[in-house]
Design an enzyme around this catalytic site. Structure first.
Site, PDB file in Angstrom:
ATOM      1  N   ALA A  29      11.805   9.757  20.382  1.00 26.24           N
ATOM      2  CA  ALA A  29      11.480   8.365  20.022  1.00 26.24           C
ATOM      3  C   ALA A  29      10.925   8.313  18.603  1.00 26.24           C
ATOM      4  O   ALA A  29      11.472   8.951  17.698  1.00 26.24           O
ATOM      5  CB  ALA A  29      10.529   7.762  21.045  1.00 26.24           C
ATOM      6  N   CYS A  30       9.840   7.584  18.389  1.00 27.30           N
ATOM      7  CA  CYS A  30       9.331   7.374  17.030  1.00 27.30           C
ATOM      8  C   CYS A  30       8.776   8.636  16.386  1.00 27.30           C
ATOM      9  O   CYS A  30       8.545   8.668  15.180  1.00 27.30           O
ATOM     10  CB  CYS A  30       8.255   6.275  17.037  1.00 27.30           C
ATOM     11  SG  CYS A  30       8.910   4.630  17.429  1.00 27.30           S
ATOM     12  N   SER A  31       8.559   9.686  17.173  1.00 25.39           N
ATOM     13  CA  SER A  31       8.057  10.950  16.626  1.00 25.39           C
ATOM     14  C   SER A  31       9.175  11.925  16.289  1.00 25.39           C
ATOM     15  O   SER A  31       8.911  13.077  15.930  1.00 25.39           O
ATOM     16  CB  SER A  31       7.086  11.608  17.612  1.00 25.39           C
ATOM     17  OG  SER A  31       5.930  10.834  17.786  1.00 25.39           O
TER      18      SER A  31
END
Length: 375
Positions: A155-157
């Protein structure tokens, strides 16, 4: 054991952008039509009316003023409210690969590296437009890169996790150079008809070249250390991933198949997790808050970033210490912290220290401690 360094970065920015005013006008038109079409059910109390959005609401909730998108017309069409991204033939470059190649070429040029000298391509992003063959392998082929390639999703990481994976390969000696690329078509997983989130995301692609520090041809950033952590949560969820279509080309109408989040719980649970993660990472590396010259955070929400910056530094961040690009790009998932790094890193002096940190669904958080080296 080898030392890894970021020697180049690149950002692909779509040609079209949507201002808050444009977005609000389209959303409110959609809401008015919805309310009129469902007036009886709304009056009977069996269906909730769609409230209007506003520019003031968006800025106050997020700090976002505009966002870049791959398709503007579909998003701003009240009868569609989603990007119109035509399916491409199997023998044509995918949209994500096309975006990623642009960012990669910019990063390669900055690093002074030929694509043929790349040993690994990692496509680390939130929303892949297909399951396989890997977008990374397609990017590898389009660039003419060597070695191997694979996709990853945290995801966003995704970007910081990708950097850690590539760094570990370089440290061990299994590869010499890698590209970590983050093509994010966030507009394709956003529910543009939901007032609570219709303004959050934008599209972009970023890339970094990571190689042995001894091979750097100019100014670069030595990767001092990396750290990743995950903790399961349903508070940010997407059950489908990418733009969904039925056979006639229209979108399915299942709310759970697009981006969803419980914003209040995310704020409550993610902020202390991220702040503690960065502080512990710095402490373990012997870095004090006063030693930190730059904090490149995931660009999700201005209030979140301001809170994290204050917690990490122990004071309000000074101008430039914690750069935001959120107002112009919106949330671009994994690419956000890399945009901030790419645009706000050249001014650092030899020996300066910075931290790239991303966080998001999972929950996940990744941090990379860098030291500026001037040649």
């Amino acid at each position: 054991m080898f030392t890894a360094a970021i020697t180049g970065s690149g950002v692909f920015t779509p040609e079209t952008s949507i201002s808050n005013d444009e977005l609000v006008a389209a959303f409110n038109s959609y809401a008015d039509t919805f309310n009129a079409d469902n007036a009886d059910a709304i009056s009977a109390g069996t269906l909730d009316a769609k409230p209007h959005s506003s520019t003031d609401f968006i800025v106050a909730a997020s700090g976002i003023e505009r966002r870049y998108v791959m398709d503007k017309s579909g998003v701003l069409d009240p009868s569609k409210m989603h990007p119109s991204l035509p399916e491409r033939a199997d023998d044509a470059p995918s949209l994500m690969a096309e975006m990623g190649v642009d960012a990669c070429n910019k990063a390669l040029a900055q690093a002074g590296v030929d694509a043929a000298d790349i040993d690994a391509v990692l496509c680390a992003a939130s929303n892949h437009e297909r399951a396989y063959p890997a977008i990374a392998v397609e990017i590898q082929q389009l660039l003419g890169a060597g070695g191997f390639a694979f996709d990853m999703n945290v995801a966003c990481s995704s970007a910081t996790f990708g950097i850690q994976a590539a760094t570990d390969m370089i440290r061990s000696g299994s590869i010499r150079r890698a590209l970590v690329v983050n093509p994010e078509i966030c507009s394709a997983h956003l529910e543009w008809r939901d007032r609570d989130c219709h303004f959050i995301f934008g599209d972009v692609a970023t890339a970094v070249v990571i190689e042995r520090a001894e091979d750097a041809k100019g100014d670069h950033f030595v990767i001092k250390s990396t750290r990743c952590a995950t903790q399961f949560s349903n508070n940010i969820r997407n059950n489908n991933g990418f733009l969904r279509r039925t056979r006639n080309g229209h979108m399915e109408d299942r709310r759970d198949m697009q981006f969803m989040q419980n914003g209040r719980k995310v704020f409550k649970e993610v902020l202390p997790m991220v702040s503690k993660h960065i502080a512990n990472h710095m402490a373990d590396d012997g870095i004090q808050a006063d030693d930190l010259n730059r904090l490149w955070l995931h660009q999700a929400n201005k209030t979140m970033n301001d809170y994290i910056g204050k917690k990490v530094l122990g004071r309000e961040p000074e101008t430039g210490e914690q750069p935001n690009i959120l107002q112009d790009y919106a949330n671009t998932s994994s690419a956000g912290s890399i945009i901030a790094f790419s645009k706000y890193s050249d001014d650092l002096d030899h020996g300066d220290t910075g931290v790239i940190c991303s966080f998001g669904a999972g929950y996940s958080v990744g941090s990379v401690i860098l030291e500026r080296v001037k040649s």
